[in-house]
Design a protein around this motif. Structure first.
Motif, PDB file in Angstrom:
ATOM      1  N   ALA A   1       0.822  -1.206   0.000  1.00 18.55           N
ATOM      2  CA  ALA A   1       0.000   0.000   0.000  1.00 18.55           C
ATOM      3  C   ALA A   1       0.862   1.265   0.000  1.00 18.55           C
ATOM      4  O   ALA A   1       0.487   2.288  -0.578  1.00 18.55           O
ATOM      5  CB  ALA A   1      -0.950  -0.015   1.199  1.00 18.55           C
ATOM      6  N   SER A   2       2.039   1.188   0.625  1.00 20.85           N
ATOM      7  CA  SER A   2       2.950   2.341   0.574  1.00 20.85           C
ATOM      8  C   SER A   2       3.441   2.563  -0.862  1.00 20.85           C
ATOM      9  O   SER A   2       3.507   3.702  -1.341  1.00 20.85           O
ATOM     10  CB  SER A   2       4.142   2.129   1.520  1.00 20.85           C
ATOM     11  OG  SER A   2       3.715   2.018   2.857  1.00 20.85           O
ATOM     12  N   PHE A   3       3.775   1.468  -1.543  1.00 21.23           N
ATOM     13  CA  PHE A   3       4.128   1.566  -2.969  1.00 21.23           C
ATOM     14  C   PHE A   3       2.969   2.177  -3.759  1.00 21.23           C
ATOM     15  O   PHE A   3       3.181   3.066  -4.603  1.00 21.23           O
ATOM     16  CB  PHE A   3       4.448   0.180  -3.547  1.00 21.23           C
ATOM     17  CG  PHE A   3       5.913  -0.156  -3.569  1.00 21.23           C
ATOM     18  CD1 PHE A   3       6.501  -0.823  -2.520  1.00 21.23           C
ATOM     19  CD2 PHE A   3       6.708   0.207  -4.651  1.00 21.23           C
ATOM     20  CE1 PHE A   3       7.861  -1.134  -2.528  1.00 21.23           C
ATOM     21  CE2 PHE A   3       8.067  -0.091  -4.679  1.00 21.23           C
ATOM     22  CZ  PHE A   3       8.645  -0.763  -3.612  1.00 21.23           C
ATOM     23  N   ALA A   4       1.758   1.701  -3.514  1.00 21.23           N
ATOM     24  CA  ALA A   4       0.600   2.206  -4.252  1.00 21.23           C
ATOM     25  C   ALA A   4       0.433   3.719  -4.047  1.00 21.23           C
ATOM     26  O   ALA A   4       0.206   4.473  -4.992  1.00 21.23           O
ATOM     27  CB  ALA A   4      -0.655   1.459  -3.815  1.00 21.23           C
ATOM     28  N   LYS A   5       0.576   4.138  -2.802  1.00 25.53           N
ATOM     29  CA  LYS A   5       0.454   5.575  -2.500  1.00 25.53           C
ATOM     30  C   LYS A   5       1.481   6.390  -3.258  1.00 25.53           C
ATOM     31  O   LYS A   5       1.166   7.382  -3.920  1.00 25.53           O
ATOM     32  CB  LYS A   5       0.700   5.819  -0.994  1.00 25.53           C
ATOM     33  CG  LYS A   5      -0.550   5.764  -0.147  1.00 25.53           C
ATOM     34  CD  LYS A   5      -0.264   6.171   1.299  1.00 25.53           C
ATOM     35  CE  LYS A   5      -1.539   5.949   2.113  1.00 25.53           C
ATOM     36  NZ  LYS A   5      -1.309   5.941   3.561  1.00 25.53           N
ATOM     37  N   LYS A   6       2.730   5.943  -3.163  1.00 26.25           N
ATOM     38  CA  LYS A   6       3.817   6.719  -3.754  1.00 26.25           C
ATOM     39  C   LYS A   6       3.714   6.723  -5.276  1.00 26.25           C
ATOM     40  O   LYS A   6       3.898   7.778  -5.921  1.00 26.25           O
ATOM     41  CB  LYS A   6       5.156   6.112  -3.315  1.00 26.25           C
ATOM     42  CG  LYS A   6       6.384   6.891  -3.770  1.00 26.25           C
ATOM     43  CD  LYS A   6       6.486   8.225  -3.062  1.00 26.25           C
ATOM     44  CE  LYS A   6       7.658   9.047  -3.584  1.00 26.25           C
ATOM     45  NZ  LYS A   6       7.697  10.373  -2.916  1.00 26.25           N
ATOM     46  N   LEU A   7       3.399   5.562  -5.875  1.00 27.31           N
ATOM     47  CA  LEU A   7       3.346   5.469  -7.342  1.00 27.31           C
ATOM     48  C   LEU A   7       2.143   6.238  -7.888  1.00 27.31           C
ATOM     49  O   LEU A   7       2.222   6.850  -8.964  1.00 27.31           O
ATOM     50  CB  LEU A   7       3.314   3.999  -7.771  1.00 27.31           C
ATOM     51  CG  LEU A   7       4.608   3.221  -7.461  1.00 27.31           C
ATOM     52  CD1 LEU A   7       4.422   1.733  -7.732  1.00 27.31           C
ATOM     53  CD2 LEU A   7       5.793   3.778  -8.272  1.00 27.31           C
ATOM     54  N   THR A   8       1.042   6.232  -7.162  1.00 28.15           N
ATOM     55  CA  THR A   8      -0.119   7.043  -7.566  1.00 28.15           C
ATOM     56  C   THR A   8       0.252   8.522  -7.543  1.00 28.15           C
ATOM     57  O   THR A   8      -0.037   9.277  -8.470  1.00 28.15           O
ATOM     58  CB  THR A   8      -1.310   6.768  -6.627  1.00 28.15           C
ATOM     59  OG1 THR A   8      -1.726   5.421  -6.812  1.00 28.15           O
ATOM     60  CG2 THR A   8      -2.475   7.701  -6.923  1.00 28.15           C
ATOM     61  N   ARG A   9       0.942   8.910  -6.479  1.00 26.52           N
ATOM     62  CA  ARG A   9       1.412  10.306  -6.353  1.00 26.52           C
ATOM     63  C   ARG A   9       2.310  10.687  -7.534  1.00 26.52           C
ATOM     64  O   ARG A   9       2.330  11.834  -7.969  1.00 26.52           O
ATOM     65  CB  ARG A   9       2.167  10.427  -5.022  1.00 26.52           C
ATOM     66  CG  ARG A   9       2.889  11.727  -4.771  1.00 26.52           C
ATOM     67  CD  ARG A   9       1.935  12.844  -4.422  1.00 26.52           C
ATOM     68  NE  ARG A   9       1.080  12.444  -3.318  1.00 26.52           N
ATOM     69  CZ  ARG A   9       0.933  13.103  -2.179  1.00 26.52           C
ATOM     70  NH1 ARG A   9       1.598  14.226  -1.986  1.00 26.52           N
ATOM     71  NH2 ARG A   9       0.116  12.670  -1.256  1.00 26.52           N
ATOM     72  N   LEU A  10       3.046   9.682  -8.053  1.00 31.98           N
ATOM     73  CA  LEU A  10       3.947   9.929  -9.189  1.00 31.98           C
ATOM     74  C   LEU A  10       3.223   9.762 -10.535  1.00 31.98           C
ATOM     75  O   LEU A  10       3.862   9.677 -11.587  1.00 31.98           O
ATOM     76  CB  LEU A  10       5.148   8.984  -9.121  1.00 31.98           C
ATOM     77  CG  LEU A  10       6.150   9.227  -7.977  1.00 31.98           C
ATOM     78  CD1 LEU A  10       7.166   8.080  -7.890  1.00 31.98           C
ATOM     79  CD2 LEU A  10       6.887  10.561  -8.151  1.00 31.98           C
ATOM     80  N   ASN A  11       1.889   9.673 -10.482  1.00 35.26           N
ATOM     81  CA  ASN A  11       1.046   9.625 -11.690  1.00 35.26           C
ATOM     82  C   ASN A  11       1.091   8.337 -12.493  1.00 35.26           C
ATOM     83  O   ASN A  11       0.738   8.324 -13.671  1.00 35.26           O
ATOM     84  CB  ASN A  11       1.355  10.811 -12.625  1.00 35.26           C
ATOM     85  CG  ASN A  11       0.875  12.104 -12.018  1.00 35.26           C
ATOM     86  OD1 ASN A  11      -0.213  12.136 -11.416  1.00 35.26           O
ATOM     87  ND2 ASN A  11       1.676  13.146 -12.132  1.00 35.26           N
ATOM     88  N   TYR A  12       1.533   7.246 -11.862  1.00 37.38           N
ATOM     89  CA  TYR A  12       1.354   5.939 -12.499  1.00 37.38           C
ATOM     90  C   TYR A  12      -0.093   5.494 -12.285  1.00 37.38           C
ATOM     91  O   TYR A  12      -0.744   5.921 -11.324  1.00 37.38           O
ATOM     92  CB  TYR A  12       2.301   4.902 -11.881  1.00 37.38           C
ATOM     93  CG  TYR A  12       3.751   5.145 -12.218  1.00 37.38           C
ATOM     94  CD1 TYR A  12       4.313   4.622 -13.375  1.00 37.38           C
ATOM     95  CD2 TYR A  12       4.561   5.907 -11.374  1.00 37.38           C
ATOM     96  CE1 TYR A  12       5.646   4.850 -13.694  1.00 37.38           C
ATOM     97  CE2 TYR A  12       5.892   6.138 -11.690  1.00 37.38           C
ATOM     98  CZ  TYR A  12       6.427   5.614 -12.848  1.00 37.38           C
ATOM     99  OH  TYR A  12       7.743   5.844 -13.144  1.00 37.38           O
TER     100      TYR A  12
END
Lengths: 284, 284
Positions: A14-25
């Motif tokens: 979920a931390s990966f999901a948060k960060k990658l969403t923030r990076l527009n993936y």
């Protein structure tokens, strides 16, 4: 890498999901718990998700496995036929020897597994404790094999950079597992064994920082770490035995009141620890 | 307590001098180094001081020994005849069994020794590292015996309060030395032995917080800690042996892949460590 599937939305996933969403993936989530998928949608850290991998797989080109180590191979065996051609797979497991080779042995020829180890765990578990800031400044280790393309390695390094990891480096599987055996696994064995030495609850009130620092990691996810230890068993047993030799030698020196040897051991540990300090300073 | 002599102006002694001067006591300094006396005067943390105790002793009513443990008894044997009647003596040593009784056995009848342990050391040594803030919030342990007057114990508690210590409590000599044997000395033995397990300089770049936290105390003053360990030898040997039993049991469980026992050990350590956490929270 555009559409990224995260398999397992625990603390790390979920931390990966948060960060990658923030990076527009575009991030897709797969988890055995419907509640966790719901929570991930509520947090807007996935564009879509499901407990059934088949609902999601076909939309993705990159797959990050944030599962318990023993769960990754069976998952791949069941679902790899539905993964789009030439996709990239990454696992974030804490040990590599018994992860990478078994997967590469069964993996479809056009798929590529690049094993990574983001060194930024937490003691807590679950999506509620996910935190996109845990990556910042942490070590990111790539563990490529001969089967990996250079361009894939470079692309993943770039991703790690975007995610604000600190030091990004490459190790062989063997180097990685020996390093983890000493720096991480042995230290956890020590902290756990110290807490288990005897009942010590009556000492809580007298506890200073040194004991707290030393035992912080005795709070441990028993399911995950049992798997990790058994997967790295030979290396870890060797490290534990070397440590027991070292502390037994100290005990013998004390028993014989060999003050000269005790001082030599103190001076050696001080000198060695000093080297680790420079990195302390750099980091702060 | 009005005129306080500090014997030994190292890190701890000079920190006491700073704090007590700030609290408007008249502080006198005694040290083997003329340079240290000069530095203390320059810092204005003593009203006067000397390398010759006889220059200072007669002006004081309270004596705080911040010497290496083995140096206290010989000092008292040489100079106690010049100490003013009914003075109070305190030592701040980290172990008590082999300090308090030998002193009380030789001490002039009208003098009173009240042993204290301010739990706030630092890794560095010397007056340059002295710091009056190290006492704030730290544990302060009084280790009185039957020879101490209640009013003295109360007066010293009040002093500790003024110095902004956190928890102020009383332990018997035996309780104190067992507590220190486990919480402080064993943890130092572990950190030192971990650094000494094998050469590890090549791993510096991969080091995470857990290893750093665990080994911070491997930087150690070899002269002081050798004395402290030997003075508490029997208790510490017992603690080391119990710890070696505990980690050997963990090793055996891993060797046999007894996952059930490994999980039980992880759960037990997590549960025990949780109790220590509450104090973490309180302190922060």
């Amino acid at each position: 890498m555009t559409n990224i599937a995260i398999i397992g939305l625990g603390l790390m996933g979920a931390s990966f999901a948060k960060k990658l969403t923030r990076l527009n993936y575009n991030v897709y989530g797969i988890d055995v718990s419907q509640q966790t998928i719901g929570k991930a949608k509520e947090l807007k850290i996935i564009v879509d998700g499901s407990t059934n991998p088949l609902d999601v797989i076909s939309k993705c080109d990159t797959f990050i496995f944030c599962l318990y180590p023993t769960k990754i191979l069976p998952w791949i065996e069941v679902y790899q036929n539905d993964i789009p051609k030439h996709s990239l797979l990454m696992d974030i497991s804490g040990v590599k020897t018994n992860i990478v080779k078994p997967i590469q042995d069964v993996l479809r020829e056009d798929l590529e597994l690049l094993s990574i180890h983001p060194m930024c765990g937490r003691e807590s578990r679950g999506i509620e404790f996910s935190d996109e800031t845990i990556f910042k400044g942490s070590n990111f280790i790539l563990v490529p094999t001969q089967k990996n393309k250079n361009e894939t390695v470079e692309a993943v390094k770039e991703l790690a950079n975007k995610m604000e990891f600190g030091r990004i480096c490459t190790l062989s599987i063997e180097e990685h597992d020996k390093m983890i055996g000493f720096l991480s696994q042995l230290t956890h064995v020590i902290a756990v064994s110290l807490m288990n030495t005897h009942d010590n609850a009556h000492l809580v009130e007298y506890t200073g920082d040194s004991f707290r620092d030393l035992t912080r990691i005795a709070k441990i996810n028993e399911d995950l770490w049992t798997e990790l230890f058994i997967m790295n068993k030979d290396i870890l047993l060797d490290e534990i035995n070397q440590f027991i030799d070292s502390i037994s030698h100290f005990r013998d020196s004390l028993e014989q009141e060999d003050t000269q040897e005790m001082k030599r051991l103190f001076i050696q540990s001080t000198k060695r620890r000093d080297k680790f300090n420079k990195t302390d300073a750099k980091k702060r």
